[in-house]
Design an enzyme around this catalytic site. Structure first.
Site, PDB file in Angstrom:
ATOM      1  CE  LYS A   1     -17.471  13.744 -15.043  1.00  0.00           C
ATOM      2  NZ  LYS A   1     -16.577  14.685 -15.625  1.00  0.00           N
TER       3      LYS A   1
ATOM      4  CG  ASP B   1     -11.250  18.133 -11.959  1.00  0.00           C
ATOM      5  OD1 ASP B   1     -11.620  17.114 -11.710  1.00  0.00           O
ATOM      6  OD2 ASP B   1     -11.728  18.996 -12.574  1.00  0.00           O
TER       7      ASP B   1
ATOM      8  NE  ARG C   1     -25.239  13.812 -13.182  1.00  0.00           N
ATOM      9  CZ  ARG C   1     -24.686  13.222 -14.364  1.00  0.00           C
ATOM     10  NH1 ARG C   1     -25.067  12.228 -14.685  1.00  0.00           N
ATOM     11  NH2 ARG C   1     -23.495  13.955 -15.025  1.00  0.00           N
TER      12      ARG C   1
ATOM     13  CD  GLU D   1     -28.531  26.103   5.201  1.00  0.00           C
ATOM     14  OE1 GLU D   1     -28.309  26.806   6.036  1.00  0.00           O
ATOM     15  OE2 GLU D   1     -28.940  26.375   4.036  1.00  0.00           O
TER      16      GLU D   1
ATOM     17  CB  THR E   1     -17.402  13.965 -10.599  1.00  0.00           C
ATOM     18  OG1 THR E   1     -16.652  12.792 -11.348  1.00  0.00           O
ATOM     19  CG2 THR E   1     -17.220  15.093 -11.466  1.00  0.00           C
TER      20      THR E   1
ATOM     21  CE1 TYR F   1     -31.568  23.251   3.045  1.00  0.00           C
ATOM     22  CE2 TYR F   1     -33.749  22.581   2.507  1.00  0.00           C
ATOM     23  CZ  TYR F   1     -32.676  23.258   2.342  1.00  0.00           C
ATOM     24  OH  TYR F   1     -32.291  24.268   1.126  1.00  0.00           O
TER      25      TYR F   1
HETATM   26  C1  PLP Z   1     -16.799  16.169 -15.451  1.00  0.00           C
HETATM   27  C2  PLP Z   1     -15.860  17.005 -15.065  1.00  0.00           C
HETATM   28  C3  PLP Z   1     -16.129  18.140 -14.104  1.00  0.00           C
HETATM   29  C4  PLP Z   1     -17.536  18.469 -13.633  1.00  0.00           C
HETATM   30  O1  PLP Z   1     -18.457  17.593 -13.105  1.00  0.00           O
HETATM   31  P1  PLP Z   1     -20.072  18.015 -13.060  1.00  0.00           P
HETATM   32  O2  PLP Z   1     -20.450  17.139 -12.151  1.00  0.00           O
HETATM   33  O3  PLP Z   1     -20.483  17.767 -14.358  1.00  0.00           O
HETATM   34  O4  PLP Z   1     -20.288  19.378 -12.640  1.00  0.00           O
HETATM   35  C5  PLP Z   1     -15.024  18.894 -13.528  1.00  0.00           C
HETATM   36  N1  PLP Z   1     -13.899  18.628 -13.811  1.00  0.00           N
HETATM   37  C6  PLP Z   1     -13.463  17.589 -14.952  1.00  0.00           C
HETATM   38  C7  PLP Z   1     -12.169  17.190 -15.291  1.00  0.00           C
HETATM   39  C8  PLP Z   1     -14.500  16.827 -15.315  1.00  0.00           C
HETATM   40  O5  PLP Z   1     -14.130  15.748 -16.511  1.00  0.00           O
END
Ligand code: PLP
Length: 429
Positions: free
Chosen positions: A227, A198, A233, A54, A224, A52
């Site tokens: 991807k 994003d 993740r 925090e 993220t 942990y």
């Molecule tokens: C996949 C995605 C997210 C969210 O990611 P998670 O890890 O699934 O919560 C946010 N923004 C965009 C543009 C995405 O493609």
């Protein structure tokens, strides 16, 4: 590790093996999916899950942070170097939480945010109404031009001038073209808004310099880590120094409790992997493969939203093919090709049975697939599209896919040789 699992819980062990076989024996075209390296997997499954932490390095609420502080600083430093950012927060549990944290850092509930509408390729967390982001903020949604399938920056500017949002969000989850983050930054500046970009999908392309980085033009960059970036993740926020405090506070204690230290550790590993020439070649190949599939699909008479692709994904408009996208996605799945049905801009069909199929090349590229085999994948997609009800053709395609999979097994990839340890990272243990 899996030996212990096999002994203790054979049922789950068996299911993990089955999922491994599925991942190895299918062509995975979901653009948000990938295969992580064994190194990332090891860190993710390590004893760091037991801790942990925090707070942030040097300011924790629990003792015993001799090692975790070093790991988290290392992860931050690697992220800052890789993305050329002033500040990095590696704690968000996912991209969705990272986005909410970014909004909370810069706006109060009830203020206006403006993002790309979900049916036009935006993410649910960009203010779509079923998401908490569309409920606690006043949400204005922009769209792509339905004729060109592309963002219309003049329209976005008009909308921003009209609504004067606190935050403008750029970035998408189903947009096959390069996004001009500089224009978004200028529009935000002009209307006195913050710009949050994003890059969840394209972070790997940004690292490799294939997609222009939003870092210089954004107040906060959200991403993220799993991807195209090919880590475990998780989520990550990068920002200018002036927003560092607000960003950190928004993540913890604003939204989260203890960070997932095992994930954070695995992110550190993925960031090191992304800082290599091999990663740049992989990212370049993603786009080459994507273009190769797009070209071939066009030859077969498929319509593609925006007419093609600049990045890792392709959005097929199936309206001229007289086949339901959902039905096609299921037929492809039976043929060992995994994709997802998706809305297209101004889709006349309902969202649970839309007109588009979304495919992407990160996972097949990690397997070592190049343009030649990518074109074969397009050929197989065409074959299934023309035979959605013909189970013997689908079975035949499945056999061809299996052969391709055996030629490009899930790699035990990039064990980086002789990576030297970075200085001063010894704890007293
Ligand atoms: C996949 C995605 C997210 C969210 O990611 P998670 O890890 O699934 O919560 C946010 N923004 C965009 C543009 C995405 O493609």
């Amino acid at each position: 590790m899996l030996t212990a699992l096999a002994q203790y819980d054979p049922q789950i062990y068996e299911l993990i093996k089955q999922e491994g076989a599925r991942q190895n024996g299918t062509i995975r075209l979901i653009p948000s999916e990938n295969y992580v390296s064994k190194a990332v997997m090891s860190a993710d499954g390590s004893c760091l899950t037991n801790k942990y932490s925090e707070g942030y390095p040097g300011k924790r609420y629990y003792e015993g942070q001799q090692v975790t502080d070093i790991i988290e600083r290392l992860a931050q430093d690697r992220a800052k170097k890789l993305f050329k950012a002033n500040h990095a927060n590696i704690q968000p549990y996912s991209g969705s939480v990272a986005n909410l944290a970014a909004y909370i850092a810069l706006a109060e509930p009830g203020e206006t945010i403006m993002g790309l509408a979900l049916p036009h390729g935006g993410h649910i967390t960009h203010g779509w109404k079923v998401s908490i982001t569309g409920k606690i903020f006043k949400s204005i949604q922009y769209s792509v031009d339905s004729r060109t399938g592309r963002l219309d920056y003049n329209k976005i500017e008009e909308l921003a001038k009209k609504h004067r949002p606190r935050i403008i969000i750029s970035g998408a989850t189903a947009y096959p073209r390069e996004i001009d983050f500089e224009i978004f930054g200028n529009i935000a500046h002009e209307v006195g808004a913050y710009h949050i970009s994003d890059i969840a999908h394209i972070a790997g392309l940004v690292v490799a310099g294939i997609h222009k980085s939003p870092v210089p033009y954004s107040d906060i960059v959200s991403t993220t880590t799993h991807k195209t970036l090919r880590g475990p993740r998780g989520g990550m926020l990068l920002c200018k120094a002036e927003h560092a405090k607000q960003v950190d506070k928004a993540v913890f204690p604003g939204l989260q409790g203890g960070p997932h230290m095992h994930t954070l550790t695995a992110i550190a590993v993925a960031l090191a992997e992304a800082d290599t020439p091999e990663f740049i070649s992989y990212a370049k190949q993603i786009v080459k493969n994507s273009r190769a599939i797009a070209e071939k699909l066009l030859e077969y008479g498929f319509n593609l939203v925006s007419g093609g692709t600049d990045n890792h994904l392709i959005l097929i408009d199936l309206r001229n093919k007289n086949v339901s996208a959902k039905k096609l996605a299921k037929a492809l799945d039976r043929a060992r090709i995994v994709a997802n049905y998706n809305t297209i801009p101004d889709d006349p069909a309902p969202p649970f049975d839309p007109s588009g199929l979304r495919i992407g090349t990160p996972a097949i590229t990690t397997r070592g697939i190049k343009q030649e085999q990518a074109q074969l994948v397009a050929e197989l997609i065409n074959k299934v599209t023309e035979n959605v009800d013909n189970e013997s053709v689908i079975e035949q395609v499945g056999k061809e896919v299996l052969l391709l999979c055996s030629q490009f097994p899930v790699p035990d990839h990039f064990i980086i040789p002789n990576r030297k340890s970075e200085a001063d990272n010894k704890s007293n243990y």
